[in-house]
Design a protein around this motif. Sequence first.
Motif, PDB file in Angstrom:
ATOM      1  N   LEU A  11      24.254  32.571  15.284  1.00 27.81           N
ATOM      2  CA  LEU A  11      24.050  31.134  15.050  1.00 27.81           C
ATOM      3  C   LEU A  11      24.198  30.302  16.324  1.00 27.81           C
ATOM      4  CD1 LEU A  11      23.494  29.016  12.897  1.00 27.81           C
ATOM      5  CD2 LEU A  11      25.967  28.887  12.472  1.00 27.81           C
ATOM      6  N   ILE A  12      25.226  30.596  17.096  1.00 24.85           N
ATOM      7  CA  ILE A  12      25.494  29.776  18.287  1.00 24.85           C
ATOM      8  C   ILE A  12      24.345  29.831  19.295  1.00 24.85           C
ATOM      9  CG2 ILE A  12      26.980  29.549  20.321  1.00 24.85           C
ATOM     10  CD1 ILE A  12      29.339  30.240  18.442  1.00 24.85           C
ATOM     11  N   ALA A 387      16.294  18.782  14.157  1.00 27.38           N
ATOM     12  CA  ALA A 387      17.546  18.705  13.397  1.00 27.38           C
ATOM     13  C   ALA A 387      17.387  19.370  12.033  1.00 27.38           C
ATOM     14  CB  ALA A 387      17.973  17.253  13.241  1.00 27.38           C
ATOM     15  N   ILE A 388      16.243  19.102  11.403  1.00 32.26           N
ATOM     16  CA  ILE A 388      15.977  19.726  10.104  1.00 32.26           C
ATOM     17  C   ILE A 388      15.893  21.241  10.251  1.00 32.26           C
ATOM     18  CG2 ILE A 388      14.233  19.967   8.285  1.00 32.26           C
ATOM     19  CD1 ILE A 388      13.634  16.952   8.689  1.00 32.26           C
ATOM     20  N   SER A 389      15.227  21.674  11.348  1.00 32.71           N
ATOM     21  CA  SER A 389      15.101  23.121  11.589  1.00 32.71           C
ATOM     22  C   SER A 389      16.470  23.767  11.789  1.00 32.71           C
ATOM     23  CB  SER A 389      14.234  23.379  12.824  1.00 32.71           C
ATOM     24  OG  SER A 389      12.936  22.883  12.637  1.00 32.71           O
ATOM     25  N   VAL A 390      17.339  23.108  12.547  1.00 33.80           N
ATOM     26  CA  VAL A 390      18.685  23.643  12.783  1.00 33.80           C
ATOM     27  C   VAL A 390      19.474  23.701  11.478  1.00 33.80           C
ATOM     28  CG1 VAL A 390      20.895  23.179  13.904  1.00 33.80           C
ATOM     29  CG2 VAL A 390      18.773  22.970  15.214  1.00 33.80           C
ATOM     30  N   ILE A 391      19.352  22.649  10.692  1.00 34.22           N
ATOM     31  CA  ILE A 391      20.059  22.628   9.395  1.00 34.22           C
ATOM     32  C   ILE A 391      19.579  23.755   8.508  1.00 34.22           C
ATOM     33  CG2 ILE A 391      20.356  21.297   7.265  1.00 34.22           C
ATOM     34  CD1 ILE A 391      20.311  18.768   9.047  1.00 34.22           C
ATOM     35  N   ILE A 392      18.253  23.965   8.494  1.00 31.24           N
ATOM     36  CA  ILE A 392      17.693  25.052   7.673  1.00 31.24           C
ATOM     37  C   ILE A 392      18.218  26.400   8.150  1.00 31.24           C
ATOM     38  CG2 ILE A 392      15.565  26.284   7.104  1.00 31.24           C
ATOM     39  CD1 ILE A 392      14.167  23.538   7.090  1.00 31.24           C
ATOM     40  N   MET A 397      21.710  30.992   7.446  1.00 31.70           N
ATOM     41  CA  MET A 397      22.762  31.879   7.932  1.00 31.70           C
ATOM     42  C   MET A 397      23.973  31.886   7.002  1.00 31.70           C
ATOM     43  SD  MET A 397      21.617  33.313  10.670  1.00 31.70           S
ATOM     44  CE  MET A 397      23.106  33.979  11.404  1.00 31.70           C
ATOM     45  N   VAL A 398      24.314  30.715   6.480  1.00 32.99           N
ATOM     46  CA  VAL A 398      25.453  30.632   5.545  1.00 32.99           C
ATOM     47  C   VAL A 398      25.151  31.427   4.278  1.00 32.99           C
ATOM     48  CG1 VAL A 398      26.782  29.088   4.056  1.00 32.99           C
ATOM     49  CG2 VAL A 398      26.317  28.456   6.449  1.00 32.99           C
ATOM     50  N   ILE A 399      23.923  31.272   3.778  1.00 29.41           N
ATOM     51  CA  ILE A 399      23.533  32.018   2.560  1.00 29.41           C
ATOM     52  C   ILE A 399      23.575  33.509   2.826  1.00 29.41           C
ATOM     53  CG2 ILE A 399      21.614  32.506   1.000  1.00 29.41           C
ATOM     54  CD1 ILE A 399      20.833  29.502   1.333  1.00 29.41           C
ATOM     55  N   LEU A 400      23.017  33.899   3.969  1.00 24.26           N
ATOM     56  CA  LEU A 400      23.051  35.326   4.318  1.00 24.26           C
ATOM     57  C   LEU A 400      24.478  35.830   4.443  1.00 24.26           C
ATOM     58  CD1 LEU A 400      20.162  35.557   6.941  1.00 24.26           C
ATOM     59  CD2 LEU A 400      20.227  36.593   4.658  1.00 24.26           C
TER      60      LEU A 400
END
Length: 412
Positions: A11-12, A387-392, A397-400
């Motif tokens: 993610l980072i 920003a939307i792309s990063v949020i997605i 990643m959180v879901i995974l």
Amino acid sequence: MKKNRIMFAVLIPVILGYGIYLWRTVSIIQKKGTEDIRKYQEMAIANVKQNLKNNVDIAYAMIESNHNNSLYETPAGKTYFENFYGPRLENIIVLVEVILKSKAKQVDDGKLSLEKAQEQAKVEIKQLRYDNGRGYIWINDTGKPYPKMIMHPTLPSLDGKILDDPSFNTALGGKKNLFVAFVEVCENKGEGYINYYWPKPLPDGLTHDKPKLSYVILFEEWNWIIGTGVYIDDAIEDGKTKSIYDLKQMRYGVNRVGYFWINDTTKPTPKMIMHPTKPELDGTILDDEKYNTTLGKYTDVQKGQNLFEAFAEVCETQGSGYVDYEWPKPTGNELTKPQPKMSYVKLYEPLDWIVGSGAYIDDIENEIKKREKAIKKQTMSLIEELAISVIIIILTMVILYFVLKKYLPNQK
């Protein structure tokens, strides 16, 4: 814990990558947009400057032509004088000839003696005036070697005198007795023009000798030379009046809103000679604080300076130049609040006149603001998209992470 490290390890870099991409892209957009605006501004201002210069040069050439035509010593002036003033002077002499011919006929018919007819003619002609009293008619004879004055309305002390005084040697550049020159041109051609120096009548008396052009003609029946003339300094004033009138009528550009004005070089603050849209300014000293509106954004003038003083300074140092300032803009029959304007001014030194013309540049300013707004909008849109792309990505990643945490065995 291992799953957490894996997720953050992925993610980072993604977030950092997007951040770097966003920063570079925004920088490129802003840099390109700023450069495009700069180029547009330079091109637009350059076009305004060139158009103003072209139009003022036309006005300047017209003033120069009118002034040169008023100077008898120039070839153009000599031709202009005889073509423009000649018919006026000749028409006046025609009226005098009518008087003389009428008196001569009365002599022929036995109704008047020659002496009585000539005396009546002198009295009648002496009263004739034109050009606000400055124009008059005199009569001399054809005597030799020097003629005699028959009648002079502004210098009656000359009447009856032989005109041989050296002070009369002012014709043809000061080389010849002017009355002898009158006789010679009439003997050769019956009429003609002579330039010389002669006192000028004013309401409070006579001035010193002034350059003059006169038309003379021979009245053969009595061997009288009758003449009248125009003072050359009056012609210069006529030329100035003509230039002012011509410029006041001249318009150019879209909807014919472009105009010209003239102010002088009076210090510390100039005086308005002619302003076609604000005639109430004509003849006034332009020292009102409301004229302290120079901008100094597109030219080298000091901001907040009296714009007419700026015009004079530019002309004094360079002969011509540009000044940007604020001036009310006409819209229909009304004026708006002061708007940005650019003017080109040029000094016509023989008259101490500054002729200028201006163009409003608020449309350029508005276009620049419009483009700056478009760049800002484009930048914000890009930021929103990234920003939307990063949020997605983060949500993915959180879901995974939770999926992996639920279905994969725990590892320590």
